[in-house]
Design an enzyme around this catalytic site. Structure first.
Site, PDB file in Angstrom:
ATOM      1  N   CYS A  23      -9.105 -12.814   2.721  1.00  0.00           N
ATOM      2  CA  CYS A  23      -8.712 -11.737   1.803  1.00  0.00           C
ATOM      3  C   CYS A  23      -9.411 -11.824   0.447  1.00  0.00           C
ATOM      4  CB  CYS A  23      -7.207 -11.735   1.602  1.00  0.00           C
ATOM      5  SG  CYS A  23      -6.303 -11.581   3.134  1.00  0.00           S
ATOM      6  N   HIS A  32      -5.195  -8.533  -5.153  1.00  0.00           N
ATOM      7  CA  HIS A  32      -5.239  -8.362  -3.697  1.00  0.00           C
ATOM      8  C   HIS A  32      -3.920  -7.718  -3.267  1.00  0.00           C
ATOM      9  CE1 HIS A  32      -5.429  -8.987   0.486  1.00  0.00           C
ATOM     10  NE2 HIS A  32      -4.674 -10.071   0.524  1.00  0.00           N
ATOM     11  N   ASN A  59      -1.926  -4.738   3.862  1.00  0.00           N
ATOM     12  CA  ASN A  59      -2.928  -5.728   3.465  1.00  0.00           C
ATOM     13  C   ASN A  59      -4.190  -5.499   4.297  1.00  0.00           C
ATOM     14  OD1 ASN A  59      -4.486  -8.013   3.109  1.00  0.00           O
ATOM     15  ND2 ASN A  59      -2.803  -9.464   3.369  1.00  0.00           N
TER      16      ASN A  59
HETATM   17  N1  ACO Z   1      11.552  -7.639  10.233  1.00  0.00           N
HETATM   18  C1  ACO Z   1      12.765  -8.189  10.170  1.00  0.00           C
HETATM   19  N2  ACO Z   1      12.974  -9.503   9.990  1.00  0.00           N
HETATM   20  C2  ACO Z   1      11.886 -10.283   9.873  1.00  0.00           C
HETATM   21  C3  ACO Z   1      10.584  -9.774   9.935  1.00  0.00           C
HETATM   22  C4  ACO Z   1      10.439  -8.388  10.133  1.00  0.00           C
HETATM   23  N3  ACO Z   1       9.236  -7.798  10.194  1.00  0.00           N
HETATM   24  N4  ACO Z   1       9.719 -10.795   9.780  1.00  0.00           N
HETATM   25  C5  ACO Z   1      10.435 -11.909   9.615  1.00  0.00           C
HETATM   26  N5  ACO Z   1      11.751 -11.599   9.689  1.00  0.00           N
HETATM   27  C6  ACO Z   1      12.889 -12.488   9.568  1.00  0.00           C
HETATM   28  C7  ACO Z   1      12.541 -13.920   9.868  1.00  0.00           C
HETATM   29  O1  ACO Z   1      12.576 -14.143  11.263  1.00  0.00           O
HETATM   30  C8  ACO Z   1      13.632 -14.657   9.137  1.00  0.00           C
HETATM   31  O2  ACO Z   1      14.799 -14.623   9.934  1.00  0.00           O
HETATM   32  P1  ACO Z   1      15.743 -15.920  10.060  1.00  0.00           P
HETATM   33  O3  ACO Z   1      16.206 -16.165   8.644  1.00  0.00           O
HETATM   34  O4  ACO Z   1      16.799 -15.455  10.979  1.00  0.00           O
HETATM   35  O5  ACO Z   1      14.858 -16.988  10.570  1.00  0.00           O
HETATM   36  C9  ACO Z   1      13.912 -13.770   7.919  1.00  0.00           C
HETATM   37  O6  ACO Z   1      13.336 -12.499   8.219  1.00  0.00           O
HETATM   38  C10 ACO Z   1      13.290 -14.287   6.654  1.00  0.00           C
HETATM   39  O7  ACO Z   1      11.955 -14.669   6.948  1.00  0.00           O
HETATM   40  P2  ACO Z   1      11.024 -15.209   5.827  1.00  0.00           P
HETATM   41  O8  ACO Z   1       9.687 -15.469   6.413  1.00  0.00           O
HETATM   42  O9  ACO Z   1      11.719 -16.317   5.101  1.00  0.00           O
HETATM   43  O10 ACO Z   1      10.970 -13.952   4.879  1.00  0.00           O
HETATM   44  P3  ACO Z   1      10.299 -13.865   3.473  1.00  0.00           P
HETATM   45  O11 ACO Z   1      11.273 -13.364   2.498  1.00  0.00           O
HETATM   46  O12 ACO Z   1       9.514 -15.090   3.138  1.00  0.00           O
HETATM   47  O13 ACO Z   1       9.251 -12.698   3.712  1.00  0.00           O
HETATM   48  C11 ACO Z   1       6.950 -12.395   4.200  1.00  0.00           C
HETATM   49  C12 ACO Z   1       8.287 -12.829   4.732  1.00  0.00           C
HETATM   50  C13 ACO Z   1       7.012 -10.934   3.800  1.00  0.00           C
HETATM   51  C14 ACO Z   1       5.885 -12.574   5.268  1.00  0.00           C
HETATM   52  C15 ACO Z   1       6.622 -13.259   2.954  1.00  0.00           C
HETATM   53  O14 ACO Z   1       6.759 -14.622   3.256  1.00  0.00           O
HETATM   54  C16 ACO Z   1       5.247 -12.990   2.466  1.00  0.00           C
HETATM   55  O15 ACO Z   1       4.950 -11.918   2.002  1.00  0.00           O
HETATM   56  N6  ACO Z   1       4.382 -13.989   2.520  1.00  0.00           N
HETATM   57  C17 ACO Z   1       3.029 -13.822   2.132  1.00  0.00           C
HETATM   58  C18 ACO Z   1       2.333 -13.207   3.262  1.00  0.00           C
HETATM   59  C19 ACO Z   1       1.132 -12.484   2.827  1.00  0.00           C
HETATM   60  O16 ACO Z   1       1.170 -11.625   2.003  1.00  0.00           O
HETATM   61  N7  ACO Z   1       0.046 -12.896   3.421  1.00  0.00           N
HETATM   62  C20 ACO Z   1      -1.155 -12.348   3.172  1.00  0.00           C
HETATM   63  C21 ACO Z   1      -1.660 -12.888   1.874  1.00  0.00           C
HETATM   64  S1  ACO Z   1      -2.891 -14.010   2.121  1.00  0.00           S
HETATM   65  C22 ACO Z   1      -4.004 -13.121   2.824  1.00  0.00           C
HETATM   66  O17 ACO Z   1      -3.975 -11.950   2.630  1.00  0.00           O
HETATM   67  C23 ACO Z   1      -4.962 -13.817   3.673  1.00  0.00           C
END
Ligand code: ACO
Length: 333
Positions: A121, A260, A290
């Site tokens: 990214c 980003h 993204n």
């Molecule tokens: N819909 C519903 N529930 C979901 C989903 C979904 N799409 N995805 C995950 N969950 C659930 C999980 O299973 C988890 O459930 P559990 O508590 O029963 O286990 C719960 O939601 C919370 O999951 P987390 O991963 O802790 O959620 P978080 O608040 O951290 O959000 C997210 C997840 C959005 C992916 C966040 O961690 C994030 O944005 N991380 C950065 C990811 C990113 O932007 N990556 C790209 C940047 S780097 C690059 O671009 C190369």
């Protein structure tokens, strides 16, 4: 921006911008029918409402080509006169030849030296800084930088934790020496110790394609979202602060901040950490998700097109990606 005139004050700027996204829109409501998720969860955790998805058969070079044509037209640069073409992508048409060579052929940019750049990214920011160096040292007189991705080909559409995040698209810019404005400061960094948090295991020499690699779903991207979230905030904020300092301006002098486009919560945290004014942040991730290496250039394109960025404005672009990689640019428009 006017073209450069004297060697003494040589700075590299942007002469033209282009972008292209596929027509097909995939909304959060569509995703609700594919995996166990909700529009509310996706919006509140990421800010994303919809993303663009390429039709089967549409390649990264197809999107890159369209963005390139627009950027070259805006810069009034004949493809025949192009000297350097860099494509940042994690989703090349093929492992080789480079996607940039494929785009060169379609553009008829016969004189251009072409290569792809892999920084996930952070790709477009890395590629812009790379091009800037070649232009500053006088090796080439102009460069076309493209960030382009068809990430939808590498997404596990049964994995709700990743499939809601990404989209397809391309952004492009033509760079050359300018007489006024241009790039004032740059910063890049990498940390391979965190490579395990965001990767695609299959398809390379480690796990060449086989029935077993397909059965194990190794050809899809994988991500530890929570770790990436924490690292992204710190790295992007520190990098943005460094270019602001190098450029000898204050955070309040940044007229447009182009992070980003991964996640609104990450961006809000970066802005807070780097002490930047939140009202100066440009975001379009709600419409595209993204788009990885394309994200910063697509956002820059729309911010300029919509008049958010005006002449002489200080613009900070900051990126973060798998690797880990991160980078920033401070430029004056
Ligand atoms: N819909 C519903 N529930 C979901 C989903 C979904 N799409 N995805 C995950 N969950 C659930 C999980 O299973 C988890 O459930 P559990 O508590 O029963 O286990 C719960 O939601 C919370 O999951 P987390 O991963 O802790 O959620 P978080 O608040 O951290 O959000 C997210 C997840 C959005 C992916 C966040 O961690 C994030 O944005 N991380 C950065 C990811 C990113 O932007 N990556 C790209 C940047 S780097 C690059 O671009 C190369």
């Amino acid at each position: 921006m006017p073209r450069h005139t004297t060697e003494a004050q040589k700075r590299i700027g942007i002469l033209g911008l282009g972008m292209h996204v596929p027509e097909k829109v995939l909304t959060n409501a569509d995703l609700e029918k594919m995996v166990e998720t909700t529009d509310e969860w996706i919006r509140s955790r990421t800010g994303i409402q919809e993303r663009r998805i390429a039709e089967p058969g549409t390649t990264t070079s197809d999107l890159a080509y369209e963005a390139a044509v627009e950027a070259l037209q805006q810069a009034q640069l004949d493809p025949k006169d192009l000297e350097l073409l860099i494509i940042a992508t994690t989703t090349p048409d093929m492992l080789f030849p480079s996607t940039s060579c494929l785009v060169q052929q379609r553009l008829g940019a016969k004189s251009a030296v072409c290569f792809d750049l892999s920084a996930a990214c952070s790709g477009s920011v890395y590629a812009m800084i790379t091009a800037q160096q070649y232009l500053l040292n006088g090796r080439y007189r102009n460069a076309l930088v493209i960030g382009a991705e068809v990430l939808s080909s590498f997404i596990d559409w049964t994995d709700r934790s990743t499939c809601v995040l990404f989209g397809d698209g391309a952004g492009a810019c033509v760079m050359a020496p300018v007489a006024r404005g241009g790039i004032l400061a740059t910063d890049m960094g990498s940390d391979g110790s965190a490579a395990e948090h965001h990767y695609m295991p299959g398809g390379g020499s480690k796990h060449p394609p086989s029935h077993s690699s397909v059965d194990q779903r190794l050809h899809f991207l994988r991500m530890n979202g929570t770790e990436i979230f924490k690292l992204a905030v710190r790295r992007m904020a520190d990098s943005a602060k460094r270019v602001i300092e190098q450029g000898k301006i204050k955070p309040e002098h940044v007229e447009c901040f182009i992070p980003h486009q991964a996640n609104t919560r990450i961006i809000e945290a970066v802005v807070k950490w780097a002490d930047l004014p939140i009202e100066k942040v440009y975001m379009n991730l709600q419409r595209y998700g993204n788009t990885s290496a394309a994200s910063n250039l697509i956002a820059l394109y729309e911010a300029v097109r919509d008049g958010v960025i005006k002449k002489d404005d200080h613009v900070v672009m900051v990126a973060f990606g798998a690797g880990l990689t991160w980078g920033s640019l401070l430029l004056q428009w």
